[in-house]
Design a protein around this motif. Sequence first.
Motif, short mmCIF file in Angstrom:
data_model
loop_
_atom_site.label_atom_id
_atom_site.label_comp_id
_atom_site.label_asym_id
_atom_site.label_seq_id
_atom_site.Cartn_x
_atom_site.Cartn_y
_atom_site.Cartn_z
N ARG A 66 0.09 21.95 -3.86
CA ARG A 66 -1.07 21.50 -4.61
C ARG A 66 -0.99 20.21 -5.60
N LYS A 67 0.04 20.10 -6.22
CA LYS A 67 0.13 18.88 -7.07
C LYS A 67 0.43 17.53 -6.29
N SER A 68 1.04 17.74 -5.24
CA SER A 68 1.08 16.61 -4.41
C SER A 68 -0.02 16.10 -3.56
N CYS A 69 -0.67 17.20 -3.18
CA CYS A 69 -2.00 17.02 -2.58
C CYS A 69 -3.00 16.32 -3.36
N ARG A 70 -3.25 16.60 -4.47
CA ARG A 70 -3.70 16.10 -5.64
C ARG A 70 -3.62 14.76 -5.89
N PHE A 71 -2.16 14.53 -5.91
CA PHE A 71 -1.67 13.15 -6.20
C PHE A 71 -1.93 12.33 -5.15
N GLY A 72 -1.92 12.75 -3.80
CA GLY A 72 -2.23 11.91 -2.63
C GLY A 72 -3.86 11.68 -2.69
N GLN A 73 -4.71 12.68 -3.01
CA GLN A 73 -6.08 12.58 -2.94
C GLN A 73 -6.44 11.33 -4.05
N LYS A 74 -5.99 11.36 -5.13
CA LYS A 74 -6.25 10.49 -5.86
C LYS A 74 -5.77 8.93 -5.81
N GLU B 251 0.68 -0.99 -0.09
CA GLU B 251 0.05 0.00 0.12
C GLU B 251 1.07 1.29 0.01
N VAL B 252 0.38 2.51 -0.22
CA VAL B 252 1.08 3.70 -0.16
C VAL B 252 0.40 4.42 1.28
N GLY B 253 1.52 4.98 1.81
CA GLY B 253 1.03 5.91 2.77
C GLY B 253 1.74 7.48 2.88
N SER B 254 2.42 7.87 3.46
CA SER B 254 3.07 9.14 3.47
C SER B 254 3.56 9.67 1.99
N LEU B 255 3.42 10.69 1.54
CA LEU B 255 4.12 11.11 0.30
C LEU B 255 4.99 12.50 0.64
N VAL B 256 6.32 12.47 0.10
CA VAL B 256 7.07 13.65 0.01
C VAL B 256 6.88 14.78 -0.94
N GLN C 153 -8.55 7.84 -3.45
CA GLN C 153 -9.79 7.61 -4.09
C GLN C 153 -9.53 6.18 -4.74
N ILE C 154 -8.47 5.78 -5.32
CA ILE C 154 -8.29 4.51 -5.70
C ILE C 154 -8.38 3.60 -4.73
N GLY C 155 -7.95 3.98 -3.71
CA GLY C 155 -8.05 2.82 -2.49
C GLY C 155 -6.56 2.17 -2.05
N ILE C 156 -5.51 2.60 -2.56
CA ILE C 156 -4.19 2.00 -2.17
C ILE C 156 -3.58 3.03 -1.15
N ARG C 157 -4.22 3.92 -0.95
CA ARG C 157 -3.55 4.99 0.12
C ARG C 157 -4.44 4.98 1.46
N PRO C 158 -4.43 4.33 2.44
CA PRO C 158 -5.62 4.38 3.49
C PRO C 158 -5.16 5.26 4.55
N GLY C 159 -3.92 5.88 4.56
CA GLY C 159 -3.61 7.19 5.49
C GLY C 159 -2.12 7.61 5.09
N GLY C 160 -2.03 8.30 5.91
CA GLY C 160 -0.55 9.02 5.87
C GLY C 160 -0.62 10.51 5.54
N VAL C 161 0.57 11.19 5.40
CA VAL C 161 0.37 12.82 5.24
C VAL C 161 1.25 13.21 3.99
N ILE C 162 1.26 14.26 3.84
CA ILE C 162 2.27 15.17 2.63
C ILE C 162 3.26 15.74 3.56
N ARG C 163 4.59 15.26 3.14
CA ARG C 163 5.68 15.74 3.92
C ARG C 163 6.30 16.96 3.21
N ILE C 164 6.49 18.26 3.96
CA ILE C 164 7.26 19.20 3.54
C ILE C 164 8.46 19.72 4.33
N ASP C 165 9.20 20.65 3.89
CA ASP C 165 10.13 21.48 4.77
C ASP C 165 10.45 23.04 4.30
#
Length: 342
Positions: free
Chosen positions: A107-115, A79-84, A118-130
């Motif tokens: 914005r692009k990263s959040c859109r990617f995470g949302q998709k 599965e997929v969790g957090s994204l950088v 919606q597909i169902g492969i990412r049950p949780g996690g955050v978007i990492r920034i610095d």
Amino acid sequence: MHTFPKLHNATWPGIVGKGPDSEPILSLDTMLELTAGAEVNGITFDGVDLGLFEQHVNLDADDQEIQALADKISGFGLEVGSLVAPIWGGPALGSASEQAFFLEQVRKSCRFGQKLRQIGIRPGGVIRIDSASSPEQWATDPQGNTQKIADTFRRACDIAAEYGETLAAEGEVCWGGMHSWKTMLETLEAVDRPNLGFQADMSHTLLYLLGTNRPEDRILPPDFDWSDRDTLQEALQTLTATLRPWTVDFHVAQNDGTVYGTGSHDKTGRHCLPTDPAGKLDIVHDAGYWLRDEKGQLTKAFRHICWDGCMFPNEVMQRQQTWNDILAVMIQVREAHGWSEA
């Protein structure tokens, strides 16, 4: 056997610290194969945390491309969790155009995470920034630059909220405004948004104790002897009491107490193998300072944990035993600080 938190491996160590001035980049397929190939007593990794870097992923991918990526990852049983979010190139404390770049990448990263959700492969996690800036940049105007970072982060939080995402600011000594435990806290408090938290990495946060890049915030004494576990544990308690309440994402890691950098990546916490005799942390025990509150109760603040092994040599990364050893210590962390659900 506990089933939570889920055990993830990071894909970005195939990229970070690699490149033309270092070793060749390892492909996403290679990272997925090594992750899926790890097994300890029948237990495997549950998923990956994904760096949205162009060497692995097309951040501008359409729905069909994102579906293909999800199919690829799920094909490995992961599965997929957090994204950088790849926000470098636009410092959060920079010019208006630089901040605009930073926010567009979020914005692009959040859109990617949302998709992926919606597909169902990412049950949780955050978007990492610095902050995408250096401590030296920040130090030219500490108060003003903290406010600039906070303003950019607040706008990033607004964007993330549109996509139902939470952001996590990475605590790492190479990022201005988050290069010490105190500056990190000041930044988080200045942003003051419910969908911004802290990403703790055991390797990076160990350097907070040493005051790396900000000596005045050192917690351990200057002449500290690493054999003094009592003093080390007191320092870890001080650190985690401050930042644990903000923590929404967690990396299990080891550090030998030094800084290290390869390729284009600035010097930061040296990630060591869990079997490295020079490692200063008792990984399983010390993970508990982040996973349990001051009374020893599980926080259950996140439903997966991740191993971050940035800047390991390729020869080490391409040995399957490396990932078996890493998975073994991740399982030990879960058994010591995990839980099960019906």
